[in-house]
Motif scaffolding. Structure first.
Motif, PDB file in Angstrom:
ATOM      1  N   GLY A  62      -4.511   1.365  12.480  1.00  0.00           N
ATOM      2  CA  GLY A  62      -5.922   1.226  12.195  1.00  0.00           C
ATOM      3  C   GLY A  62      -6.258   1.433  10.733  1.00  0.00           C
ATOM      4  N   LEU A  63      -5.380   0.931   9.847  1.00  0.00           N
ATOM      5  CA  LEU A  63      -5.553   1.143   8.415  1.00  0.00           C
ATOM      6  C   LEU A  63      -5.608  -0.178   7.657  1.00  0.00           C
ATOM      7  CD1 LEU A  63      -2.971   4.051   7.843  1.00  0.00           C
ATOM      8  CD2 LEU A  63      -5.447   4.239   8.167  1.00  0.00           C
ATOM      9  N   ILE A  64      -6.222  -0.138   6.491  1.00  0.00           N
ATOM     10  CA  ILE A  64      -6.199  -1.254   5.557  1.00  0.00           C
ATOM     11  C   ILE A  64      -5.547  -0.756   4.276  1.00  0.00           C
ATOM     12  CG2 ILE A  64      -8.600  -0.721   4.872  1.00  0.00           C
ATOM     13  CD1 ILE A  64      -8.886  -3.654   4.057  1.00  0.00           C
ATOM     14  N   TYR A  65      -4.529  -1.489   3.791  1.00  0.00           N
ATOM     15  CA  TYR A  65      -3.806  -1.108   2.584  1.00  0.00           C
ATOM     16  C   TYR A  65      -4.246  -1.994   1.419  1.00  0.00           C
ATOM     17  CZ  TYR A  65      -0.648   0.968   6.067  1.00  0.00           C
ATOM     18  OH  TYR A  65      -0.124   1.679   7.128  1.00  0.00           O
ATOM     19  N   VAL A  66      -4.529  -1.368   0.278  1.00  0.00           N
ATOM     20  CA  VAL A  66      -4.846  -2.129  -0.931  1.00  0.00           C
ATOM     21  C   VAL A  66      -3.975  -1.622  -2.069  1.00  0.00           C
ATOM     22  CG1 VAL A  66      -7.219  -2.608  -0.235  1.00  0.00           C
ATOM     23  CG2 VAL A  66      -6.732  -0.578  -1.615  1.00  0.00           C
ATOM     24  N   ALA A  67      -3.730  -2.498  -3.038  1.00  0.00           N
ATOM     25  CA  ALA A  67      -2.994  -2.147  -4.246  1.00  0.00           C
ATOM     26  C   ALA A  67      -3.978  -2.110  -5.404  1.00  0.00           C
ATOM     27  CB  ALA A  67      -1.894  -3.169  -4.506  1.00  0.00           C
ATOM     28  N   THR A  68      -3.913  -1.082  -6.212  1.00  0.00           N
ATOM     29  CA  THR A  68      -4.925  -0.895  -7.246  1.00  0.00           C
ATOM     30  C   THR A  68      -4.367  -1.058  -8.656  1.00  0.00           C
ATOM     31  OG1 THR A  68      -4.581   1.504  -7.389  1.00  0.00           O
ATOM     32  CG2 THR A  68      -6.175   0.707  -5.759  1.00  0.00           C
ATOM     33  N   GLY A  69      -5.288  -1.363  -9.573  1.00  0.00           N
ATOM     34  CA  GLY A  69      -4.973  -1.469 -10.986  1.00  0.00           C
ATOM     35  C   GLY A  69      -5.234  -0.166 -11.716  1.00  0.00           C
ATOM     36  N   ASN A  70      -5.258  -0.254 -13.038  1.00  0.00           N
ATOM     37  CA  ASN A  70      -5.316   0.948 -13.854  1.00  0.00           C
ATOM     38  C   ASN A  70      -6.745   1.393 -14.158  1.00  0.00           C
ATOM     39  OD1 ASN A  70      -5.047  -1.599 -15.552  1.00  0.00           O
ATOM     40  ND2 ASN A  70      -5.765  -0.160 -17.073  1.00  0.00           N
ATOM     41  N   SER A  71      -6.844   2.620 -14.649  1.00  0.00           N
ATOM     42  CA  SER A  71      -8.110   3.145 -15.140  1.00  0.00           C
ATOM     43  C   SER A  71      -8.469   2.411 -16.424  1.00  0.00           C
ATOM     44  CB  SER A  71      -7.990   4.643 -15.414  1.00  0.00           C
ATOM     45  OG  SER A  71      -9.094   5.125 -16.137  1.00  0.00           O
ATOM     46  N   TYR A  72      -9.773   2.125 -16.620  1.00  0.00           N
ATOM     47  CA  TYR A  72     -10.192   1.401 -17.814  1.00  0.00           C
ATOM     48  C   TYR A  72     -10.403   2.321 -19.015  1.00  0.00           C
ATOM     49  CZ  TYR A  72     -11.080  -2.855 -15.077  1.00  0.00           C
ATOM     50  OH  TYR A  72     -10.952  -3.983 -14.289  1.00  0.00           O
ATOM     51  N   THR A  73     -10.376   3.612 -18.800  1.00  0.00           N
ATOM     52  CA  THR A  73     -10.568   4.567 -19.889  1.00  0.00           C
ATOM     53  C   THR A  73      -9.461   5.602 -19.837  1.00  0.00           C
ATOM     54  OG1 THR A  73     -11.963   6.021 -18.549  1.00  0.00           O
ATOM     55  CG2 THR A  73     -13.069   4.263 -19.773  1.00  0.00           C
ATOM     56  N   GLY A  74      -9.527   6.586 -20.717  1.00  0.00           N
ATOM     57  CA  GLY A  74      -8.507   7.623 -20.741  1.00  0.00           C
ATOM     58  C   GLY A  74      -8.661   8.651 -19.651  1.00  0.00           C
ATOM     59  N   VAL A  75      -9.716   8.522 -18.823  1.00  0.00           N
ATOM     60  CA  VAL A  75      -9.945   9.474 -17.741  1.00  0.00           C
ATOM     61  C   VAL A  75      -8.959   9.211 -16.599  1.00  0.00           C
ATOM     62  CG1 VAL A  75     -11.627  10.382 -16.110  1.00  0.00           C
ATOM     63  CG2 VAL A  75     -12.377   9.594 -18.372  1.00  0.00           C
ATOM     64  N   ASP A  76      -8.244  10.233 -16.174  1.00  0.00           N
ATOM     65  CA  ASP A  76      -7.281  10.067 -15.085  1.00  0.00           C
ATOM     66  C   ASP A  76      -8.027   9.865 -13.768  1.00  0.00           C
ATOM     67  OD1 ASP A  76      -4.663  10.000 -13.970  1.00  0.00           O
ATOM     68  OD2 ASP A  76      -5.006  12.006 -13.172  1.00  0.00           O
ATOM     69  N   LEU A 130      -6.733   7.367  -7.705  1.00  0.00           N
ATOM     70  CA  LEU A 130      -6.332   6.178  -6.947  1.00  0.00           C
ATOM     71  C   LEU A 130      -5.871   5.023  -7.837  1.00  0.00           C
ATOM     72  CD1 LEU A 130      -8.966   6.047  -4.059  1.00  0.00           C
ATOM     73  CD2 LEU A 130      -6.836   7.348  -4.245  1.00  0.00           C
ATOM     74  N   ALA A 131      -5.736   5.251  -9.147  1.00  0.00           N
ATOM     75  CA  ALA A 131      -5.287   4.189 -10.051  1.00  0.00           C
ATOM     76  C   ALA A 131      -3.797   3.915  -9.866  1.00  0.00           C
ATOM     77  CB  ALA A 131      -5.562   4.576 -11.496  1.00  0.00           C
ATOM     78  N   ASP A 132      -3.399   2.648 -10.019  1.00  0.00           N
ATOM     79  CA  ASP A 132      -1.989   2.256  -9.986  1.00  0.00           C
ATOM     80  C   ASP A 132      -1.301   2.769  -8.722  1.00  0.00           C
ATOM     81  OD1 ASP A 132      -2.452   1.267 -12.587  1.00  0.00           O
ATOM     82  OD2 ASP A 132      -1.944   3.206 -13.464  1.00  0.00           O
ATOM     83  N   ALA A 133      -1.916   2.493  -7.587  1.00  0.00           N
ATOM     84  CA  ALA A 133      -1.449   3.105  -6.344  1.00  0.00           C
ATOM     85  C   ALA A 133      -1.521   2.132  -5.174  1.00  0.00           C
ATOM     86  CB  ALA A 133      -2.289   4.345  -6.030  1.00  0.00           C
ATOM     87  N   VAL A 134      -0.832   2.490  -4.096  1.00  0.00           N
ATOM     88  CA  VAL A 134      -1.056   1.880  -2.788  1.00  0.00           C
ATOM     89  C   VAL A 134      -1.949   2.852  -2.028  1.00  0.00           C
ATOM     90  CG1 VAL A 134      -0.018   1.147  -0.609  1.00  0.00           C
ATOM     91  CG2 VAL A 134       1.132   0.651  -2.779  1.00  0.00           C
ATOM     92  N   VAL A 135      -3.081   2.346  -1.536  1.00  0.00           N
ATOM     93  CA  VAL A 135      -4.098   3.209  -0.937  1.00  0.00           C
ATOM     94  C   VAL A 135      -4.373   2.745   0.493  1.00  0.00           C
ATOM     95  CG1 VAL A 135      -6.423   4.158  -1.186  1.00  0.00           C
ATOM     96  CG2 VAL A 135      -5.123   3.487  -3.229  1.00  0.00           C
ATOM     97  N   ILE A 149      -0.546  -2.274  -9.815  1.00  0.00           N
ATOM     98  CA  ILE A 149       0.038  -3.043  -8.718  1.00  0.00           C
ATOM     99  C   ILE A 149      -0.907  -4.196  -8.427  1.00  0.00           C
ATOM    100  CG2 ILE A 149       0.891  -2.942  -6.351  1.00  0.00           C
ATOM    101  CD1 ILE A 149       1.284   0.051  -6.720  1.00  0.00           C
ATOM    102  N   ASP A 150      -0.507  -5.396  -8.815  1.00  0.00           N
ATOM    103  CA  ASP A 150      -1.380  -6.572  -8.714  1.00  0.00           C
ATOM    104  C   ASP A 150      -1.096  -7.430  -7.500  1.00  0.00           C
ATOM    105  OD1 ASP A 150      -2.688  -5.885 -11.052  1.00  0.00           O
ATOM    106  OD2 ASP A 150      -1.367  -7.089 -12.324  1.00  0.00           O
ATOM    107  N   SER A 151      -0.135  -7.049  -6.670  1.00  0.00           N
ATOM    108  CA  SER A 151       0.240  -7.870  -5.512  1.00  0.00           C
ATOM    109  C   SER A 151      -0.032  -7.124  -4.215  1.00  0.00           C
ATOM    110  CB  SER A 151       1.716  -8.257  -5.590  1.00  0.00           C
ATOM    111  OG  SER A 151       2.524  -7.100  -5.569  1.00  0.00           O
ATOM    112  N   SER A 152      -0.216  -7.875  -3.153  1.00  0.00           N
ATOM    113  CA  SER A 152      -0.548  -7.283  -1.860  1.00  0.00           C
ATOM    114  C   SER A 152       0.598  -6.445  -1.311  1.00  0.00           C
ATOM    115  CB  SER A 152      -0.870  -8.389  -0.847  1.00  0.00           C
ATOM    116  OG  SER A 152      -1.964  -9.156  -1.268  1.00  0.00           O
ATOM    117  N   PRO A 153       0.309  -5.254  -0.765  1.00  0.00           N
ATOM    118  CA  PRO A 153       1.349  -4.509  -0.050  1.00  0.00           C
ATOM    119  C   PRO A 153       1.813  -5.321   1.156  1.00  0.00           C
ATOM    120  CG  PRO A 153      -0.594  -3.141  -0.474  1.00  0.00           C
ATOM    121  CD  PRO A 153      -0.986  -4.553  -0.785  1.00  0.00           C
TER     122      PRO A 153
END
Length: 554
Positions: free
Chosen positions: A306-320, A323-328, A353-357
């Motif tokens: 019952g989950l949806i997986y997404v792949a994420t890109g980077n933070s746009y600023t220096g703030v950590d 969920l950046a650069d992750a499989v969520v 991560i620019d491609s689908s899990p």
């Protein structure tokens, strides 16, 4: 991870209004903010020619199809019944070509019930006959369209009694299948999602999923149990190249919509906090954060958990950002965060991560999630233990290349295309690698040939950044040099190589030529291989053609 219940703060609202003004100004200046002036002009194009002689029939889902980005909810990009054998791949030749009006191509073809659904980067969406390429209908979106198209049924097909027939005083009854109405779903370069009648091409509903002026829906939406799951990306980094731009305020998100009405059922941001003022840039411009973490790839649906997986890109600023650069993993029902896994940290631009899990089941019955970073590091994650890393393999070997739009997985191997354009520093090479999905061990790696590009040496790259497609015995990978190749899944030997960067006579009479192969990959249904040629973003060679290949062109 739920969006804040209160209204957006006055300061942030004022800032977004200012960004909207800047975005409009950037469009006028020719910058890419998600929908350029050229891309917004689909409605100014002349009507389509070569209309199909027979009227369009209702569209229903079936077994012989390629629906959405990855062919299935797991996003494997694997076609198990392609109606073509690997031994016949070498006989593929052009069946027909279709010319897009307008700019360079994007997305990839979707094939359902004898129709090809495609969209041009300029925003015109088409329904074509899969065998002849004739046009059933076209629709002009209000902005550019880069996503692959997904089809969903708005009801249930059922058997209906047909007319009674008598023979020798016996009454015979046959059953006709009444196809349920279906819809065409896609997103545009301004954060809107559309639903069109799949038979007629008329608008059913349109929903603005994200109001940020740089929002872009590049990922194909996923349809599951009367819901449409939509991921949101952004073009804000292109604006931030301007030293006078107040970077950055966009936040990535994923939303669930009712497929019948477009009503947003839930929406969850990948950056939980709204951006707030931070420091100032070297140019003295106010900076903001946290921001970024876009989702550029289609979501994957785990029906078991019952989950949806997404792949994420980077933070746009220096703030950590956690969920950046992750499989969520989010809950399908309510969008609540279930877990997130950030693999090894990499330099900015190579960790995203620019491609689908990809969700795959091993011979033992255990399921794994396969994903890769731009650096070329490929991972197997455990969905039962919060994305724990099972194995990792570097297919890039230093600066040889990086991973971009998507791998494909059959029951044994993961096929990963490498693009030197994603390396740091970049280079012009590429390759295709097969990894054992259980262990991550390399089965084989084949470098892309380096023929001279049809347009000459300038901008000639042999990077393989297009998403891979696999059928039993053969993996298809496109190159930035315009070549589409099929590789043996056994040993990586090239079975077929065709040049797409050339002029084509088209079935609709539009002057068309191919170019670079990037982003959306080949799709294969009923023995026909469909591919867009002419991806003109980045360093690509533009073009405007959809090609259909079959054995001996029949």
């Amino acid at each position: 991870m739920r969006p804040p219940a209160h209204a957006r703060s006055p300061a942030v609202a004022a800032l977004l209004a200012a960004i909207a003004v800047a975005a409009v100004a950037a469009v006028a200046a020719g910058a890419s903010t998600g929908a350029s002036a050229a891309e917004a002009a689909a409605s100014d194009l002349p009507p389509e020619k070569n209309l199909c002689a027979a009227p369009a029939a209702p569209v229903a889902l079936g077994s012989a199809q390629w629906n959405g980005w990855g062919q299935d909810l797991d996003n494997t990009r694997y076609q198990p019944e392609p109606a073509i054998r690997a031994s016949d791949v070498s006989k593929l030749s052009l069946k027909w070509a279709f010319g897009y009006q307008g700019s360079a191509v994007s997305g990839q073809p979707t094939i359902v019930d004898g129709r090809v659904f495609v969209a041009s980067a300029i925003g015109r969406v088409y329904s074509l006959d899969s065998q002849t390429g004739c046009t059933y209908w076209s629709y002009d979106a209000q902005a550019g369209v880069r996503s692959a198209i997904s089809i969903g049924e708005l009801g249930v097909s059922k058997n209906a009694p047909g007319p009674k027939r008598s023979s020798h005083k016996r009454t015979l009854t046959h059953l006709d299948v009444q196809k349920a109405p279906s819809a065409v779903f896609f997103g545009d370069d301004r954060g809107a999602v559309y639903a069109l009648d799949a038979k007629k091409g008329t608008l059913l509903w349109k929903t603005q999923v994200e109001s940020h002026p740089t929002a872009r829906i590049q990922a194909a939406p996923a349809v599951y149990q009367n819901r449409l799951y939509v991921a949101v990306g952004s073009s804000e980094p292109s604006l931030s190249a301007d030293a006078a731009y107040a970077c950055c305020t966009f936040r990535g998100s994923v939303a669930a919509l009712d497929i019948a009405t477009g009503h947003v059922l839930w929406k969850t941001y990948t950056v939980s906090d709204e951006p707030r003022p931070g420091g100032t840039s070297k140019a003295g411009v106010q900076e903001f954060g946290p921001s970024g973490v876009p989702i550029l790839a289609a979501p994957s649906i785990d029906t078991t958990r019952g989950l949806i997986y997404v792949a994420t890109g980077n933070s746009y600023t220096g703030v950590d950002v956690p969920l950046a650069d992750a499989v969520v993993a989010f809950d399908l029902a309510d969008g609540q965060l279930r877990w997130a896994k950030q693999p090894a940290r990499q330099p900015t631009g190579t960790a995203e991560i620019d491609s689908s899990p990809i969700l795959r089941t091993l011979a033992s019955g255990k399921q794994v999630i396969l994903a890769g970073q731009g650096s070329g590091l490929i991972y197997s994650l455990d969905p039962d233990h919060g994305g724990e890393i099972l194995w990792q393999t570097n297919v890039a070997d230093g600066n040889a290349g990086g991973f971009e739009w998507g791998a494909a997985a059959d029951h044994h191997s993961l096929y990963v295309a490498l693009s030197g354009l994603a390396a740091a520093p970049d280079n012009l090479s590429g390759s295709l690698t097969a990894l054992d999905i259980k262990t991550g061990a390399k089965r084989w790696q084949t470098a892309a040939p380096t023929p001279m590009c049809a347009w000459g040496a300038q901008g000639c790259s042999h990077a393989e950044s297009q998403a891979v497609t696999v059928i039993p015995g053969a993996a298809f990978s496109g190159s930035m040099d315009g070549h589409l190749r099929a590789y043996s899944t056994i040993d990586g030997k090239i079975l077929w190589d065709t040049e797409t960067a050339k002029d084509f006579a088209t079935v609709n009479g539009v002057k068309a030529s191919g170019g670079s192969l990037d982003q959306g990959g080949a799709t294969i249904v009923n023995g026909v291989v469909y591919v867009n040629s002419g991806y003109g973003q980045r360093a690509g060679q533009p073009g405007n053609v959809l090609l259909a290949f079959s054995v001996d062109g029949k």
